[in-house]
Design a protein around this motif. Structure first.
Motif, PDB file in Angstrom:
ATOM      1  N   ASP A  19       3.408  27.382 -45.686  1.00 51.02           N
ATOM      2  CA  ASP A  19       3.948  26.988 -44.151  1.00 51.02           C
ATOM      3  C   ASP A  19       2.969  26.916 -43.176  1.00 51.02           C
ATOM      4  O   ASP A  19       1.907  27.921 -43.229  1.00 51.02           O
ATOM      5  CB  ASP A  19       4.931  28.099 -43.679  1.00 51.02           C
ATOM      6  CG  ASP A  19       6.179  28.091 -44.858  1.00 51.02           C
ATOM      7  OD1 ASP A  19       6.449  27.093 -45.393  1.00 51.02           O
ATOM      8  OD2 ASP A  19       6.836  29.307 -44.895  1.00 51.02           O
ATOM      9  N   ASP A  21       2.897  27.637 -39.894  1.00 51.88           N
ATOM     10  CA  ASP A  21       3.636  28.310 -38.939  1.00 51.88           C
ATOM     11  C   ASP A  21       2.901  29.212 -37.871  1.00 51.88           C
ATOM     12  O   ASP A  21       1.593  29.531 -38.110  1.00 51.88           O
ATOM     13  CB  ASP A  21       4.952  28.862 -39.234  1.00 51.88           C
ATOM     14  CG  ASP A  21       4.373  29.969 -40.296  1.00 51.88           C
ATOM     15  OD1 ASP A  21       3.362  30.409 -40.628  1.00 51.88           O
ATOM     16  OD2 ASP A  21       5.404  30.108 -41.333  1.00 51.88           O
ATOM     17  N   MET A  22       3.486  29.905 -37.137  1.00 54.50           N
ATOM     18  CA  MET A  22       2.765  30.834 -36.190  1.00 54.50           C
ATOM     19  C   MET A  22       2.241  31.911 -36.926  1.00 54.50           C
ATOM     20  O   MET A  22       1.141  32.580 -36.251  1.00 54.50           O
ATOM     21  CB  MET A  22       3.804  31.402 -35.465  1.00 54.50           C
ATOM     22  CG  MET A  22       4.942  32.144 -35.917  1.00 54.50           C
ATOM     23  SD  MET A  22       6.093  32.739 -34.678  1.00 54.50           S
ATOM     24  CE  MET A  22       5.829  34.618 -34.561  1.00 54.50           C
ATOM     25  N   TYR A  23       2.488  32.251 -38.359  1.00 50.93           N
ATOM     26  CA  TYR A  23       1.765  33.144 -38.724  1.00 50.93           C
ATOM     27  C   TYR A  23       0.461  32.384 -39.696  1.00 50.93           C
ATOM     28  O   TYR A  23      -0.714  33.558 -39.707  1.00 50.93           O
ATOM     29  CB  TYR A  23       2.682  33.826 -40.028  1.00 50.93           C
ATOM     30  CG  TYR A  23       3.838  34.657 -39.532  1.00 50.93           C
ATOM     31  CD1 TYR A  23       3.647  35.679 -38.675  1.00 50.93           C
ATOM     32  CD2 TYR A  23       4.809  33.863 -39.332  1.00 50.93           C
ATOM     33  CE1 TYR A  23       4.756  36.193 -37.928  1.00 50.93           C
ATOM     34  CE2 TYR A  23       5.873  34.533 -38.930  1.00 50.93           C
ATOM     35  CZ  TYR A  23       6.070  35.475 -38.293  1.00 50.93           C
ATOM     36  OH  TYR A  23       7.166  36.038 -37.625  1.00 50.93           O
ATOM     37  N   ASN A  24       0.270  31.304 -40.048  1.00 47.00           N
ATOM     38  CA  ASN A  24      -0.493  30.742 -40.849  1.00 47.00           C
ATOM     39  C   ASN A  24      -1.393  29.739 -40.088  1.00 47.00           C
ATOM     40  O   ASN A  24      -2.571  29.600 -40.291  1.00 47.00           O
ATOM     41  CB  ASN A  24       0.128  30.192 -42.247  1.00 47.00           C
ATOM     42  CG  ASN A  24       0.677  31.041 -43.139  1.00 47.00           C
ATOM     43  OD1 ASN A  24       0.144  32.133 -43.299  1.00 47.00           O
ATOM     44  ND2 ASN A  24       1.915  30.738 -43.635  1.00 47.00           N
ATOM     45  N   SER A  51       6.209  23.444 -44.887  1.00 46.21           N
ATOM     46  CA  SER A  51       7.071  23.285 -43.477  1.00 46.21           C
ATOM     47  C   SER A  51       6.104  23.556 -42.313  1.00 46.21           C
ATOM     48  O   SER A  51       4.998  24.110 -42.580  1.00 46.21           O
ATOM     49  CB  SER A  51       8.264  24.243 -43.107  1.00 46.21           C
ATOM     50  OG  SER A  51       7.839  25.832 -43.311  1.00 46.21           O
ATOM     51  N   VAL A  52       6.341  23.013 -41.095  1.00 44.84           N
ATOM     52  CA  VAL A  52       5.635  23.121 -40.154  1.00 44.84           C
ATOM     53  C   VAL A  52       6.388  23.512 -38.827  1.00 44.84           C
ATOM     54  O   VAL A  52       7.530  23.055 -38.557  1.00 44.84           O
ATOM     55  CB  VAL A  52       4.676  21.695 -39.681  1.00 44.84           C
ATOM     56  CG1 VAL A  52       5.578  20.752 -39.569  1.00 44.84           C
ATOM     57  CG2 VAL A  52       3.768  22.379 -38.755  1.00 44.84           C
ATOM     58  N   ASP A  53       5.980  24.412 -37.932  1.00 42.86           N
ATOM     59  CA  ASP A  53       6.573  24.671 -36.758  1.00 42.86           C
ATOM     60  C   ASP A  53       5.700  24.138 -35.357  1.00 42.86           C
ATOM     61  O   ASP A  53       4.761  23.471 -35.839  1.00 42.86           O
ATOM     62  CB  ASP A  53       6.930  26.217 -36.628  1.00 42.86           C
ATOM     63  CG  ASP A  53       5.963  27.200 -36.524  1.00 42.86           C
ATOM     64  OD1 ASP A  53       4.778  26.479 -36.319  1.00 42.86           O
ATOM     65  OD2 ASP A  53       6.216  28.443 -36.494  1.00 42.86           O
ATOM     66  N   SER A  54       6.284  24.720 -34.232  1.00 40.19           N
ATOM     67  CA  SER A  54       5.468  23.925 -33.191  1.00 40.19           C
ATOM     68  C   SER A  54       4.251  24.616 -32.954  1.00 40.19           C
ATOM     69  O   SER A  54       3.230  24.047 -32.423  1.00 40.19           O
ATOM     70  CB  SER A  54       6.493  24.437 -31.934  1.00 40.19           C
ATOM     71  OG  SER A  54       6.513  25.829 -31.842  1.00 40.19           O
ATOM     72  N   THR A  55       4.027  25.822 -33.720  1.00 38.82           N
ATOM     73  CA  THR A  55       2.374  26.568 -33.512  1.00 38.82           C
ATOM     74  C   THR A  55       1.673  25.657 -34.340  1.00 38.82           C
ATOM     75  O   THR A  55       0.507  25.379 -34.178  1.00 38.82           O
ATOM     76  CB  THR A  55       2.698  28.059 -33.984  1.00 38.82           C
ATOM     77  OG1 THR A  55       3.522  28.464 -33.008  1.00 38.82           O
ATOM     78  CG2 THR A  55       1.290  28.524 -33.683  1.00 38.82           C
ATOM     79  N   GLY A  56       2.257  25.299 -35.650  1.00 32.93           N
ATOM     80  CA  GLY A  56       1.353  24.603 -36.730  1.00 32.93           C
ATOM     81  C   GLY A  56       1.032  23.125 -36.159  1.00 32.93           C
ATOM     82  O   GLY A  56      -0.166  22.830 -36.274  1.00 32.93           O
TER      83      GLY A  56
END
Length: 112
Positions: A19, A21-24, A51-56
């Motif tokens: 992912d 995301d905010m962690y990766n 998947s991708v979130d706003s941080t990514g």
């Protein structure tokens, strides 16, 4: 997040798995900072991104801007349906040079 790295004729390809995301995302950004040099041609192969979130997404945009300032370029290869959906929904699709295949991205990078 695991990130595979390859170099083809001076073009660096990073292939993150997992992912974005905010962690990766900070892991991918840290790797870019290690590679950063003027004129860097970087391809991020997205086939392994689940998947991708706003941080990514913000990390990808920041990488593109950073590389542009350094006279380099960021190309995205093999974005999946989820990644394409995120880019379309956020109206950021035109912010990136995207290619269906890694080979297409490598050809574009070589054309510079």
């Amino acid at each position: 997040m695991e990130i595979k790295e390859e170099t083809h004729n001076g073009v660096v390809t990073l292939s993150p798995e997992g992912d974005l995301d905010m962690y990766n995302a900070p892991i991918l950004v840290a790797r870019l900072n290690e590679l950063r040099k003027p004129g860097l041609q970087l391809i991020i192969r997205l086939a392994g991104v689940a998947s991708v979130d706003s941080t990514g997404l913000a990390a990808l945009l920041a990488m593109r801007e950073r590389l542009d300032r350094d006279g380099g370029r960021l190309l995205l290869a093999e974005p999946g349906r989820r990644m394409l959906a995120v880019l379309r929904i956020t109206h950021t699709e035109s912010s990136f040079e995207m290619f269906d295949t890694l080979e297409g991205a490598l050809q574009r990078a070589a054309a510079v």
